[in-house]
Design a protein around this motif. Structure first.
Motif, PDB file in Angstrom:
ATOM      1  N   MET A  63       0.710  -0.742  -0.101  1.00 11.57           N
ATOM      2  CA  MET A  63       0.334   0.104  -0.067  1.00 11.57           C
ATOM      3  C   MET A  63       0.716   1.919  -0.446  1.00 11.57           C
ATOM      4  O   MET A  63       0.808   2.336  -0.615  1.00 11.57           O
ATOM      5  N   MET A  64       1.925   1.075   0.714  1.00 11.31           N
ATOM      6  CA  MET A  64       2.974   2.369   0.489  1.00 11.31           C
ATOM      7  C   MET A  64       3.606   2.701  -0.552  1.00 11.31           C
ATOM      8  O   MET A  64       3.881   3.951  -0.691  1.00 11.31           O
ATOM      9  N   GLU A  70       1.668   6.491  -6.766  1.00 12.32           N
ATOM     10  CA  GLU A  70       0.800   7.303  -7.943  1.00 12.32           C
ATOM     11  C   GLU A  70       1.206   8.583  -7.747  1.00 12.32           C
ATOM     12  O   GLU A  70       0.894   9.325  -8.604  1.00 12.32           O
ATOM     13  N   THR A  71       1.334   8.782  -6.749  1.00 13.01           N
ATOM     14  CA  THR A  71       1.895  10.328  -5.963  1.00 13.01           C
ATOM     15  C   THR A  71       3.529  10.728  -7.182  1.00 13.01           C
ATOM     16  O   THR A  71       3.435  11.780  -8.117  1.00 13.01           O
ATOM     17  N   LEU A  72       4.612   9.481  -7.071  1.00 12.17           N
ATOM     18  CA  LEU A  72       5.407  10.151  -9.038  1.00 12.17           C
ATOM     19  C   LEU A  72       5.743   9.963  -9.892  1.00 12.17           C
ATOM     20  O   LEU A  72       5.510  11.303 -10.961  1.00 12.17           O
ATOM     21  N   PRO A 109       2.872  21.338  -2.048  1.00  8.18           N
ATOM     22  CA  PRO A 109       3.059  21.528  -3.626  1.00  8.18           C
ATOM     23  C   PRO A 109       3.285  19.628  -3.810  1.00  8.18           C
ATOM     24  O   PRO A 109       3.725  18.828  -2.801  1.00  8.18           O
ATOM     25  N   THR A 110       3.152  18.955  -5.168  1.00  8.75           N
ATOM     26  CA  THR A 110       3.576  18.305  -5.328  1.00  8.75           C
ATOM     27  C   THR A 110       4.623  17.266  -4.933  1.00  8.75           C
ATOM     28  O   THR A 110       4.700  15.977  -4.268  1.00  8.75           O
ATOM     29  N   GLN A 111       6.246  18.121  -5.112  1.00 15.32           N
ATOM     30  CA  GLN A 111       6.724  17.760  -4.516  1.00 15.32           C
ATOM     31  C   GLN A 111       6.906  17.642  -3.055  1.00 15.32           C
ATOM     32  O   GLN A 111       7.909  16.430  -2.285  1.00 15.32           O
ATOM     33  N   TYR A 117       6.324  10.707   1.105  1.00 18.04           N
ATOM     34  CA  TYR A 117       6.275   9.398   0.299  1.00 18.04           C
ATOM     35  C   TYR A 117       7.577   8.607   0.520  1.00 18.04           C
ATOM     36  O   TYR A 117       7.151   6.686   1.068  1.00 18.04           O
ATOM     37  N   CYS A 118       8.449   9.478  -0.610  1.00 15.43           N
ATOM     38  CA  CYS A 118       9.498   8.342  -0.587  1.00 15.43           C
ATOM     39  C   CYS A 118      10.104   8.424   0.563  1.00 15.43           C
ATOM     40  O   CYS A 118      10.458   7.652   1.097  1.00 15.43           O
ATOM     41  N   VAL A 119      10.068   9.246   1.826  1.00 13.68           N
ATOM     42  CA  VAL A 119      10.928   9.498   3.367  1.00 13.68           C
ATOM     43  C   VAL A 119      10.374   8.029   3.812  1.00 13.68           C
ATOM     44  O   VAL A 119      10.439   7.680   4.574  1.00 13.68           O
ATOM     45  N   PHE A 120       9.014   7.843   3.962  1.00 13.15           N
ATOM     46  CA  PHE A 120       8.311   7.026   5.106  1.00 13.15           C
ATOM     47  C   PHE A 120       7.732   5.398   3.987  1.00 13.15           C
ATOM     48  O   PHE A 120       7.803   4.292   4.892  1.00 13.15           O
ATOM     49  N   LEU A 121       8.066   5.789   2.353  1.00  9.20           N
ATOM     50  CA  LEU A 121       8.907   3.825   2.265  1.00  9.20           C
ATOM     51  C   LEU A 121      10.071   3.601   2.108  1.00  9.20           C
ATOM     52  O   LEU A 121       9.967   2.441   2.658  1.00  9.20           O
ATOM     53  N   GLY A 122      10.683   4.734   2.403  1.00  2.36           N
ATOM     54  CA  GLY A 122      11.749   3.546   3.264  1.00  2.36           C
ATOM     55  C   GLY A 122      11.990   3.404   4.496  1.00  2.36           C
ATOM     56  O   GLY A 122      12.658   2.651   4.378  1.00  2.36           O
ATOM     57  N   TRP A 123      11.503   4.350   5.115  1.00  2.00           N
ATOM     58  CA  TRP A 123      11.235   3.833   6.704  1.00  2.00           C
ATOM     59  C   TRP A 123      10.193   2.732   6.424  1.00  2.00           C
ATOM     60  O   TRP A 123      10.699   1.642   6.900  1.00  2.00           O
ATOM     61  N   THR A 124       9.477   2.308   5.951  1.00  2.00           N
ATOM     62  CA  THR A 124       8.972   0.952   5.596  1.00  2.00           C
ATOM     63  C   THR A 124       9.946  -0.189   4.849  1.00  2.00           C
ATOM     64  O   THR A 124       9.757  -0.610   6.055  1.00  2.00           O
TER      65      THR A 124
END
Length: 140
Positions: A63-64, A70-72, A109-111, A117-124
């Protein structure tokens, strides 16, 4: 205001049940992902068995990954698209809808979201490494 015709008095086409269902799914997904960030390392430290469930961890990571991709790619969340379609409008005007929007949808902003999300994906993925799931059937 209707995004298709510009009228401000738009008749809602969806039933309350269908929009509540899409809201509940969205909120459920947000809660599942967010609480997973905190409960996985805490549960691992305290030996909570359900934290080590491989299927749960794959679902959480998936899910993450989906949210990040989808954001990227600049894709609108499918649940948001479904809700907008069901309502026949672009924004909710109900009291509950207003407050859900204020809590869930941030005006950045989208950035900002891409980085977040990339930070939290890395955390995951880091939690997968530091707090690995175990096969719940006892077979490694």
């Amino acid at each position: 205001m209707c995004w298709q015709c510009g009228y401000t008095d738009v008749v809602k086409t969806a039933t309350p049940k269908s929009t509540i269902t899409s809201d509940a799914l969205a909120i459920g997904g947000i809660i599942f992902i967010t609480f997973g960030f905190f409960l996985i390392p805490i549960g691992y430290k305290f030996g909570w068995g359900w934290i080590a469930n491989t299927k749960l961890r794959i679902f959480h990571s998936g899910m993450m990954l989906f949210v990040t991709l989808e954001t990227l790619l600049g894709i609108t969340c499918p649940l948001t698209s479904i809700e907008n379609s069901l309502r026949g409008i672009q924004q909710s005007k109900s009291f509950i809808g207003y407050w859900i929007k204020q809590i869930i949808y941030w005006d950045f902003p989208t950035q900002f979201f891409i980085i977040l999300y990339c930070v939290f994906l890395g955390w995951t993925f880091l939690m997968w490494k530091l707090c690995p799931p175990r096969n719940t059937k006892g077979v490694e």
